[in-house]
Design a protein around this motif. Structure first.
Motif, PDB file in Angstrom:
ATOM      1  N   GLN A 551       1.100  -1.154   0.097  1.00 43.03           N
ATOM      2  CA  GLN A 551       0.190   0.158  -0.100  1.00 43.03           C
ATOM      3  C   GLN A 551       0.914   0.904  -0.110  1.00 43.03           C
ATOM      4  O   GLN A 551       1.885   1.638   0.793  1.00 43.03           O
ATOM      5  CB  GLN A 551      -0.819   0.121   0.861  1.00 43.03           C
ATOM      6  CG  GLN A 551      -1.496   1.631   1.772  1.00 43.03           C
ATOM      7  CD  GLN A 551      -1.972   1.268   2.501  1.00 43.03           C
ATOM      8  OE1 GLN A 551      -1.546   1.412   4.007  1.00 43.03           O
ATOM      9  NE2 GLN A 551      -3.763   1.196   2.645  1.00 43.03           N
ATOM     10  N   THR A 575      -2.487   3.867  -3.999  1.00 42.62           N
ATOM     11  CA  THR A 575      -2.738   2.372  -4.348  1.00 42.62           C
ATOM     12  C   THR A 575      -1.796   1.449  -3.530  1.00 42.62           C
ATOM     13  O   THR A 575      -1.684   0.834  -2.634  1.00 42.62           O
ATOM     14  CB  THR A 575      -0.613   2.399  -5.185  1.00 42.62           C
ATOM     15  OG1 THR A 575      -1.177   3.780  -5.463  1.00 42.62           O
ATOM     16  CG2 THR A 575      -0.146   1.441  -5.834  1.00 42.62           C
ATOM     17  N   PRO A 576      -2.994   0.568  -3.796  1.00 41.20           N
ATOM     18  CA  PRO A 576      -3.945   0.384  -5.019  1.00 41.20           C
ATOM     19  C   PRO A 576      -5.309   1.499  -5.176  1.00 41.20           C
ATOM     20  O   PRO A 576      -5.520   2.021  -3.977  1.00 41.20           O
ATOM     21  CB  PRO A 576      -4.171  -1.323  -5.163  1.00 41.20           C
ATOM     22  CG  PRO A 576      -4.212  -1.950  -3.870  1.00 41.20           C
ATOM     23  CD  PRO A 576      -3.360  -0.582  -3.169  1.00 41.20           C
ATOM     24  N   PRO A 577      -5.562   2.199  -6.189  1.00 40.55           N
ATOM     25  CA  PRO A 577      -6.760   2.964  -6.157  1.00 40.55           C
ATOM     26  C   PRO A 577      -7.504   2.574  -5.288  1.00 40.55           C
ATOM     27  O   PRO A 577      -9.016   4.182  -5.411  1.00 40.55           O
ATOM     28  CB  PRO A 577      -6.547   3.027  -7.711  1.00 40.55           C
ATOM     29  CG  PRO A 577      -6.235   2.101  -8.165  1.00 40.55           C
ATOM     30  CD  PRO A 577      -5.295   1.599  -7.715  1.00 40.55           C
TER      31      PRO A 577
END
Length: 619
Positions: A551, A575-577
């Motif tokens: 993350q 991230t991840p979105p």
């Protein structure tokens, strides 16, 4: 049995001045069978010391029993051939270079010199093993030969001396002694040497230094001391300490036509600073940034920066102009834009209360302390108390005329308080934190622009002399604005600060509406920010706190806006979105805002301003 010869080779320059002869090849030979060895041993150096011809060197090859290079210290250790028996040895050395201090290397033919014949002194206490025998032999090349070798064959001229206090006789330590050549056109600097703890110094130079003419390098005066009418340089000495030169002697005290070696004892009892042949002038802004007053300014700015606060005017002054005491002053002229033509009648004098206390040079006196031989007493514009302070008459600054005063050269000659030109504009930024992230320009907080001023220096010879301009700057941008009651720490721990060169604030949108800034942050986090200065540089955000494996989170770059401010709202991105604030680990997090401004006082800028807000993520 292994036989070694251990020793050291030195060269004498003066009676109390010797140097190591390093990086030369020592060669040891058996004497010729028919030679009168006892006669050679008893012969004087005048009879034995000689330069060998290539043919003579070749003829000796069969008698060579050992050779080796000297260390930088002049020391050598040479193993003799196995069939050597206790006998006398001839001592030669070969060199293609000689000690020459800082002089650049030159290519010279390699030459071999025969020195003497000797019997080694076998030292029983210095034997490495029962199968090893070490003989001792060291040699000091007499100055008549060593100076001749260095000068005639390698163009290395040497000055060796000692500098003491005339009154106490104690050595002066850490002083640069400068050898000058008195010339009919212009005096040349031959070289410098730094005094050691005993006051000794050595100066190396070559003939190019005193052959120079105004046509050099196309035409040099060829000088060879061996010719009947040729001559060496005419030498006198200056001193340098902490960057200041002093006239220890003048050309009238010169030593005429000195030889390859010059031995001197110098003493100093008074200090007369040398006034360099640099015309009085105003040339730069700032001691550290050293911004040229013309080439360093573009559109009123120095590398994109406007000026603020107190700025050093940098240049050179002298005690006299054409034999008369120098006086100088500064003037200013405000213009509408950097491109506005200057008005010849639009200049105004920089008056004393616009000048920050400025050191313009030093009085130098002998200290009586050999390790710190000279004292410096600063001379000021607008000095206080018992400090040496210059006289100002009708805004003209009179350069001090004491014989031991050294005026500044390419250094501070006036420190201008630009706030006295523009005044200081204070803008009250008081507003609720809900206003963070929006424009702050209003009638109460108006857009305050840069102002532009040209600066120039004038000089004259005494109070009635002709006035000349000695440097005019391009118009420079000046911005003296401070921001008060600037919000800090958002709704989390609200506070305000005054006297800010950049008004910078941030807050978390999700907690603004809550009581005491404690509303819960759920799935998103938005940061409101604002930064203001007419010459605003970069604005950025960061977040500090732990992250889960794989993350990451942060803020997109903030794009600059038109002057005088950058403001807006931005969201924390992951991230991840697909992740949100709910995916943060339970812990404390701190968000910081950073802002810079393109401002300079010639020495540096205003630094980076910061603001912060913290919050806790709980499950």
């Amino acid at each position: 049995m292994r036989n070694f010869i251990k020793g050291r080779l030195l060269g004498r320059l003066c009676e109390d001045c010797e140097e190591n002869v390093g990086q030369v090849k020592v060669r040891l030979y058996l004497p010729e069978r028919r030679a009168n060895v006892e006669g050679a041993l008893a012969a004087s150096e005048k009879e034995t010391f000689k330069l060998l011809t290539p043919q003579e060197v070749k003829e000796k090859e069969g008698r060579l029993v050992g050779e080796g290079m000297t260390e930088d210290s002049g020391e050598f250790l040479i193993e003799l051939k196995g069939d050597y028996a206790d006998s006398a040895l001839e001592f030669d050395f070969e060199c293609g270079t000689v000690p020459k201090g800082p002089l650049p290397p030159k290519k010279f033919p390699i030459r071999q010199f025969h020195v003497t014949t000797f019997y080694p002194k076998w030292d029983a206490e210095d034997q490495a093993t029962a199968d090893t025998k070490i003989g001792q032999y060291s040699y000091v090349i007499p100055n008549r030969w060593w100076c001749e070798i260095k000068g005639r064959y390698f163009d290395v001229w040497t000055i060796c001396g000692k500098l003491v206090d005339c009154k106490t006789g104690k050595p002066l330590v850490g002083v640069n002694v400068i050898a000058m050549d008195a010339d009919f056109i212009t005096d040349d600097e031959l070289g410098t040497g730094l005094t050691d703890s005993n006051g000794h110094f050595t100066i190396y130079y070559d003939s190019v230094k005193f052959k120079k003419t105004f046509l050099s390098p196309a035409f040099n005066i060829e000088t060879d001391i061996t010719f009947p009418f040729a001559s060496g340089p005419d030498v006198y000495f200056q001193l340098e300490y902490n960057g200041q030169r002093f006239a220890l002697e003048t050309a009238a005290n010169r030593r005429n036509n000195v030889g390859y070696c010059l031995c001197v004892k110098l003493c100093s009892d008074k200090l007369v600073p040398v006034d360099p042949l640099i015309p009085p002038s105003f040339t730069h802004f700032g001691l550290l940034q050293h911004i040229p007053i013309q080439a360093g300014i573009t559109d009123g700015k120095a590398s994109g920066s406007a000026f603020f606060s107190s700025v050093n005017m940098v240049g050179s002054i002298s005690k006299k102009i054409n034999g008369n005491p120098m006086q100088y002053m500064f003037e200013y002229q405000e213009v509408a834009t950097p491109a506005t033509a200057l008005n010849p009648a639009g200049w105004h004098p920089v008056v004393p209360n616009m000048i920050v206390k400025t050191n313009i040079g030093y009085l130098w006196t002998p200290s009586g302390d050999p390790a710190n031989p000279f004292n410096q007493e600063p001379y000021y514009i607008n000095g206080t108390g018992t400090e040496k302070t210059v006289t100002i008459i009708d805004n003209w600054i009179e350069v001090p005329q004491e014989s031991n005063f050294a005026p500044h050269i390419d250094a501070q000659i006036l420190c201008l308080n630009t706030e006295a030109l523009t005044g200081v504009t204070s803008i009250d930024m008081a507003m609720p934190t809900s206003g963070i992230g929006s424009s702050t320009v209003s009638a109460a907080r108006p857009h305050t622009l840069n102002r532009y001023f040209a600066i120039r220096m004038k000089q004259r010879e005494g109070s009635g002399g002709t006035v000349l301009v000695a440097g005019t700057s391009k118009p420079i941008a000046i911005y003296n604005v401070v921001y008060n009651n600037v919000n800090k720490q958002g709704s989390w721990a609200p506070a305000t600060v005054n006297g800010q060169r950049i008004a910078l604030s941030l807050d978390i949108q999700e907690i603004i509406s809550g009581m005491s800034g404690c509303s819960k942050i759920t799935s998103a986090l938005h940061i409101k920010y604002g930064a203001r200065n007419e010459n605003l540089g970069s604005v950025s955000l960061s977040i500090t706190g732990p992250n889960k494996p794989g993350q990451s989170f942060g803020f997109d770059p903030i794009a600059p806006m038109a002057a005088p401010e950058t403001f807006g709202t931005t969201e924390l991105v992951f991230t991840p979105p697909t992740q949100t604030v709910n995916d943060l680990l339970p812990c404390a997090y701190t968000i910081k805002a950073y802002a810079t401004a393109k401002l300079t006082n010639g020495e540096g800028g205003v630094g980076t301003y910061e603001d912060l807000v913290s919050f806790c993520k709980v499950d």
